[in-house]
Structures are given as C-alpha cells and as structure tokens.
Design a protein around this motif. Structure first.
Motif, PDB file in Angstrom:
ATOM      1  N   ASP A  89      -9.420  -0.612  -4.133  1.00 28.53           N
ATOM      2  CA  ASP A  89     -10.558  -0.573  -3.509  1.00 28.53           C
ATOM      3  C   ASP A  89     -10.637   0.694  -2.905  1.00 28.53           C
ATOM      4  O   ASP A  89     -11.792   1.428  -2.782  1.00 28.53           O
ATOM      5  N   ALA A  90      -9.448   1.322  -2.847  1.00 31.21           N
ATOM      6  CA  ALA A  90      -9.663   2.849  -2.307  1.00 31.21           C
ATOM      7  C   ALA A  90      -9.552   3.853  -3.166  1.00 31.21           C
ATOM      8  O   ALA A  90      -9.155   5.111  -2.714  1.00 31.21           O
ATOM      9  N   GLY A  91      -9.501   3.418  -4.440  1.00 37.28           N
ATOM     10  CA  GLY A  91      -9.650   4.297  -5.615  1.00 37.28           C
ATOM     11  C   GLY A  91      -8.249   4.956  -6.027  1.00 37.28           C
ATOM     12  O   GLY A  91      -8.013   5.957  -6.659  1.00 37.28           O
ATOM     13  N   LEU A  92      -7.225   3.894  -5.589  1.00 36.14           N
ATOM     14  CA  LEU A  92      -5.809   4.207  -6.123  1.00 36.14           C
ATOM     15  C   LEU A  92      -5.206   3.523  -7.101  1.00 36.14           C
ATOM     16  O   LEU A  92      -5.801   2.406  -7.430  1.00 36.14           O
ATOM     17  N   ARG A  93      -4.376   3.986  -7.910  1.00 41.21           N
ATOM     18  CA  ARG A  93      -3.549   3.197  -9.059  1.00 41.21           C
ATOM     19  C   ARG A  93      -2.400   2.657  -8.528  1.00 41.21           C
ATOM     20  O   ARG A  93      -1.441   3.349  -7.868  1.00 41.21           O
ATOM     21  N   LEU A  94      -2.171   1.455  -8.928  1.00 34.14           N
ATOM     22  CA  LEU A  94      -1.029   0.807  -8.378  1.00 34.14           C
ATOM     23  C   LEU A  94       0.111   0.746  -9.583  1.00 34.14           C
ATOM     24  O   LEU A  94      -0.210   0.095 -10.753  1.00 34.14           O
ATOM     25  N   VAL A  95       1.441   1.022  -9.428  1.00 33.77           N
ATOM     26  CA  VAL A  95       2.491   0.502 -10.570  1.00 33.77           C
ATOM     27  C   VAL A  95       3.381  -0.070  -9.508  1.00 33.77           C
ATOM     28  O   VAL A  95       3.895   0.444  -8.766  1.00 33.77           O
ATOM     29  N   ALA A  96       3.755  -1.355 -10.308  1.00 34.28           N
ATOM     30  CA  ALA A  96       4.674  -2.268  -9.694  1.00 34.28           C
ATOM     31  C   ALA A  96       6.001  -2.061 -10.439  1.00 34.28           C
ATOM     32  O   ALA A  96       6.039  -2.239 -11.531  1.00 34.28           O
ATOM     33  N   ALA A  97       7.220  -1.753  -9.842  1.00 35.68           N
ATOM     34  CA  ALA A  97       8.519  -1.700 -10.465  1.00 35.68           C
ATOM     35  C   ALA A  97       9.362  -2.487  -9.834  1.00 35.68           C
ATOM     36  O   ALA A  97       9.227  -3.447  -8.907  1.00 35.68           O
ATOM     37  N   ASP A  98      10.736  -2.451 -10.313  1.00 33.55           N
ATOM     38  CA  ASP A  98      11.781  -3.459  -9.746  1.00 33.55           C
ATOM     39  C   ASP A  98      13.032  -2.703  -9.655  1.00 33.55           C
ATOM     40  O   ASP A  98      13.858  -2.657 -10.602  1.00 33.55           O
ATOM     41  N   CYS A  99      13.027  -1.696  -8.614  1.00 38.28           N
ATOM     42  CA  CYS A  99      14.188  -0.865  -8.558  1.00 38.28           C
ATOM     43  C   CYS A  99      15.156  -1.316  -7.677  1.00 38.28           C
ATOM     44  O   CYS A  99      14.811  -2.146  -6.642  1.00 38.28           O
ATOM     45  N   ARG A 100      16.514  -1.266  -7.972  1.00 42.90           N
ATOM     46  CA  ARG A 100      17.614  -1.610  -7.325  1.00 42.90           C
ATOM     47  C   ARG A 100      18.673  -0.557  -6.909  1.00 42.90           C
ATOM     48  O   ARG A 100      19.274  -0.649  -5.918  1.00 42.90           O
ATOM     49  N   ALA A 106       2.535   8.044  -3.481  1.00 43.06           N
ATOM     50  CA  ALA A 106       3.149   7.075  -2.413  1.00 43.06           C
ATOM     51  C   ALA A 106       3.952   6.103  -2.865  1.00 43.06           C
ATOM     52  O   ALA A 106       3.891   5.640  -3.993  1.00 43.06           O
ATOM     53  N   VAL A 107       5.022   5.759  -2.025  1.00 43.80           N
ATOM     54  CA  VAL A 107       5.890   4.635  -2.363  1.00 43.80           C
ATOM     55  C   VAL A 107       5.885   3.546  -1.331  1.00 43.80           C
ATOM     56  O   VAL A 107       5.705   3.840  -0.125  1.00 43.80           O
ATOM     57  N   ILE A 108       5.971   2.172  -1.709  1.00 45.85           N
ATOM     58  CA  ILE A 108       5.970   1.060  -0.867  1.00 45.85           C
ATOM     59  C   ILE A 108       7.523   0.564  -1.223  1.00 45.85           C
ATOM     60  O   ILE A 108       7.496   0.175  -2.623  1.00 45.85           O
ATOM     61  N   ALA A 109       8.439   0.356  -0.290  1.00 47.99           N
ATOM     62  CA  ALA A 109       9.626  -0.347  -0.523  1.00 47.99           C
ATOM     63  C   ALA A 109       9.740  -1.590   0.352  1.00 47.99           C
ATOM     64  O   ALA A 109       9.719  -1.586   1.459  1.00 47.99           O
ATOM     65  N   GLN A 110      10.532  -2.474  -0.119  1.00 50.03           N
ATOM     66  CA  GLN A 110      10.856  -3.603   0.681  1.00 50.03           C
ATOM     67  C   GLN A 110      12.470  -3.704   0.777  1.00 50.03           C
ATOM     68  O   GLN A 110      12.830  -3.494   1.952  1.00 50.03           O
ATOM     69  N   TYR A 111      13.379  -3.407  -0.272  1.00 49.67           N
ATOM     70  CA  TYR A 111      14.783  -3.392  -0.106  1.00 49.67           C
ATOM     71  C   TYR A 111      15.302  -2.038  -0.722  1.00 49.67           C
ATOM     72  O   TYR A 111      16.342  -1.771  -0.430  1.00 49.67           O
ATOM     73  N   ALA A 112      14.533  -1.544  -1.703  1.00 45.83           N
ATOM     74  CA  ALA A 112      15.252  -0.571  -2.494  1.00 45.83           C
ATOM     75  C   ALA A 112      15.588   0.686  -1.445  1.00 45.83           C
ATOM     76  O   ALA A 112      14.474   1.068  -0.810  1.00 45.83           O
ATOM     77  N   ILE A 117      16.450   1.795   4.998  1.00 45.95           N
ATOM     78  CA  ILE A 117      16.504   1.975   3.781  1.00 45.95           C
ATOM     79  C   ILE A 117      15.856   3.233   3.159  1.00 45.95           C
ATOM     80  O   ILE A 117      15.972   3.776   2.264  1.00 45.95           O
ATOM     81  N   VAL A 118      15.131   3.980   4.189  1.00 43.62           N
ATOM     82  CA  VAL A 118      14.480   5.113   4.110  1.00 43.62           C
ATOM     83  C   VAL A 118      15.184   6.220   5.067  1.00 43.62           C
ATOM     84  O   VAL A 118      15.615   6.066   6.122  1.00 43.62           O
ATOM     85  N   ALA A 126      19.942  -8.971  -1.696  1.00 40.74           N
ATOM     86  CA  ALA A 126      18.267  -8.741  -2.171  1.00 40.74           C
ATOM     87  C   ALA A 126      18.259  -7.097  -2.620  1.00 40.74           C
ATOM     88  O   ALA A 126      17.739  -6.719  -3.323  1.00 40.74           O
ATOM     89  N   LYS A 127      19.302  -6.349  -2.213  1.00 42.65           N
ATOM     90  CA  LYS A 127      19.515  -4.793  -2.506  1.00 42.65           C
ATOM     91  C   LYS A 127      20.172  -4.839  -3.967  1.00 42.65           C
ATOM     92  O   LYS A 127      20.551  -3.430  -4.333  1.00 42.65           O
ATOM     93  N   GLN A 128      20.720  -5.680  -4.275  1.00 46.90           N
ATOM     94  CA  GLN A 128      21.800  -5.519  -5.502  1.00 46.90           C
ATOM     95  C   GLN A 128      21.029  -6.527  -6.918  1.00 46.90           C
ATOM     96  O   GLN A 128      20.363  -7.259  -6.559  1.00 46.90           O
ATOM     97  N   ARG A 129      21.707  -5.846  -7.880  1.00 50.37           N
ATOM     98  CA  ARG A 129      21.279  -6.521  -9.065  1.00 50.37           C
ATOM     99  C   ARG A 129      22.344  -7.341  -9.485  1.00 50.37           C
ATOM    100  O   ARG A 129      23.373  -6.816  -9.602  1.00 50.37           O
TER     101      ARG A 129
END
Length: 349
Positions: free
Chosen positions: A28-39, A53-59, A84-85, A271-274
C-alpha cells in the motif's frame, strides 16, 4: 530487480506462517516485499544485501551484514529487544533501527511469568505426570508452600516487570526489585521495595528475570549467583535465555541449590538455529518447566507486532519519522559530522 520507484523490504525471518499483514501495509506504501528464511548472518547478507529495509525476528543482523548492505535505510525488529541487531554498526552506517514498544505484549509476558511461577510453585506438572501414571495422591507434589507472604524478586523493573509485580501483589507476595537504571523512589512508586543485586539473590523466594540481554547481563545468573539463592527458591526467566548460564542452572536444579525453574527460553535460543535438536541437559530434569519463547504470544499481540514493524518501515521509506526509533539520537549526532561512507565506497546520504 528493483526499480527507482519501487524499493524493496526484506523480511529476514519470521515464524508467523505468512506475511499477509506486512504485505498489505508495505505494498500500500508502494514498496516491494521479499520474505526470506535466514538463520545465519550469511543468509541475511545474501537475502538483504541490496534491500532498502530489513525486518527481523530472530536472525542476527550484525556488523558484518550491516557492512554488506548497499542501500539499507532502516532495520525494524519484530519485538522490543534489539540484541539481534548491532545498533552501533547501524548507526555508523547511518541506518535507523526501530523496535516495537513493550506494551505490545506486556500483559502476555506478565501473565506467562506468573503462569510459570504458579505451575512450578504448585507442582502442576509434577501432579499431572503422576496422575497420568496412575498415582492419585496429593502427597506426590510435596512439599508445597503457601504463596502469600513469600518474597518475589524482579531483576529489572520496566513496564513488564511492573505488571508482574502487580500480579504478585494480588497473591499477597512481598515484591522487591533490582534495576540499576531506576532510582529507588521510582521502584517504590510502583509498589516494590528497591533491593541491591545481592539482596535480590539472597531474599527472593521466587526470582523473575525480565532484563534485556546485553554484554552486562549475559550469564548474569551463573553458578555464584545460583549458589547464593535459597534452596527453596524458584527461578523464572521470561527474558532472554543467555542471561542464565544453562550449565550452572542444570547443576543448581540437579544438586538442589534451588528448588525449581520456569524458563521461556534457553541459552542456545533454538529459534535462531537451523536443525535444532533438544539435547540441552535441562530437558532431562523434572523440576524445570520450559516453554518455546512463547511468553509474548497471543493472537492479538502477534497482529500488533507485525502491524507495527511493517508500518515503521513504511514510515521511514516514505519520508516520515518512525514512532519507536532505537538510535535516532545517536544518528542525529553522526549526521552532524562527516557523511558516513557506504560499503560500496560512496557517501551515504
């Protein structure tokens, strides 16, 4: 490939099942979203090197990843803690870091802390196991002590810990708290008695850890601290796992230095491990209750944290100030000096 008119947001990792909430806000803000699965940090670099921009939960978004980013303007954390940052590295690169204020899950974490405490103190899991095995005896949980009149200690006394204090007081407990960043009168104003770290360890019947994970708090609860606690005490950790030394805690529980523990995370933070496997020795003990870093969880809280993090990114990338910046003051200082140099050798503007 991104265009000049459509910038990219990479969700480094998430365990929500989908990214529909974030996608609706960002597109809606005109941005493109890519979802990854980084560990790993290498995963983050590969997925988000050229992201805006980056959004992170555990990575982990550490200095190495931040140094590899070519155009990142904001790193948004799903949650309140930003351990984590590498915030300092982000600041040096002129990158804004945002989080979600703790009230998004204040009630959930406070409720969970009390649930772990009550389950351990009332031997709920012990009774359940015995009953399922065919033992119908109240004595199978002995000894159990009355909660009223006991002392609950809080390590850190922010908003969530204050909510725990209110719940404990409703059970008739005396509440003491240690927080080096709060004046004694501020602790007292919220109904707790200020205590030194030594007093907290020695006087608490129930010790609830609700501190942030920093260099100073890593392994803050180790063998010396556990040996100073009462043999009847219960440790509850609803903060980050690495604040407690798991090896020392195993010894404390196995050898009776303390009576029990309730943990919402363990030191290796699965959750931070594979390909994590449950080989931590704590899983072999009957006097510890372990939940999968779920204290913050409710359907309402999850919706709030996803919505807030995505909106923070949308605000920054569309030229508006974020509502919960972590390093805005530091960035203001950096930006008054020479322009920081980007990883590609050019000036970051």
């Amino acid at each position: 490939m991104t265009t000049q008119t459509q910038r990219t947001v990479v969700i480094a990792d998430h365990d929500y099942g989908d990214v529909d909430i974030e996608r609706a806000i960002l597109e809606d803000a005109g941005l493109r979203l890519v979802a990854a699965d980084c560990r790993t940090e290498d995963d983050v670099i590969e997925a988000a090197r050229d992201a805006d921009a980056v959004i992170a939960q555990y990575a982990t978004v550490g200095a190495r990843a931040i140094g590899a980013f070519t155009r990142c303007q904001v790193i948004a954390r799903y949650g309140t803690g930003v351990d984590i940052v590498d915030v300092d590295a982000a600041t040096r690169r002129g990158i804004l870091v945002t989080n979600v204020p703790s009230d998004w899950c204040e009630d959930e974490v406070a409720d969970h802390a009390m649930a772990l405490l009550l389950a351990a103190a009332r031997k709920v899991c012990v009774y359940d196991r015995a009953t399922r095995a065919g033992t119908w005896r109240w004595q199978s949980g002995a000894p159990i002590h009355r909660l009223r009149g006991r002392t609950l200690g809080l390590l850190a006394f922010g908003a969530i810990a204050q909510a725990v204090a209110a719940r404990a007081q409703a059970f008739g407990m005396l509440v003491i708290a240690h927080d080096p960043y709060l004046a004694a009168e501020d602790v007292a104003a919220h109904g707790a008695q200020p205590a030194s770290f030594d007093e907290l360890l020695e006087h608490s019947d129930y010790l609830v850890v609700q501190a942030p994970l920093t260099e100073d708090t890593h392994h803050l609860i180790g063998e010396p601290e556990l040996r100073r606690m009462k043999p009847t005490s219960i440790l509850v950790n609803t903060a980050r796992g690495p604040i407690v030394d798991d090896a020392a805690l195993y010894a404390a529980l196995a050898e009776g230095w303390i009576a029990a523990a309730g943990l919402d995370d363990i030191e290796e933070e699965p959750a931070k491990q594979r390909n994590w496997a449950p080989v931590n020795p704590l899983f072999t003990l009957d006097n510890v209750i372990i939940t999968p870093h779920a204290a913050y969880y409710s359907d309402e809280a999850i919706h709030t944290v996803r919505d807030f993090a995505a909106h923070e990114v949308a605000r920054v990338l569309t030229g508006r100030p974020p509502l919960s910046p972590v390093n805005a003051a530091q960035l203001a200082v950096v930006r008054t000096g020479p322009s920081p140099v980007g990883a590609d050798g050019g000036e970051r503007v």
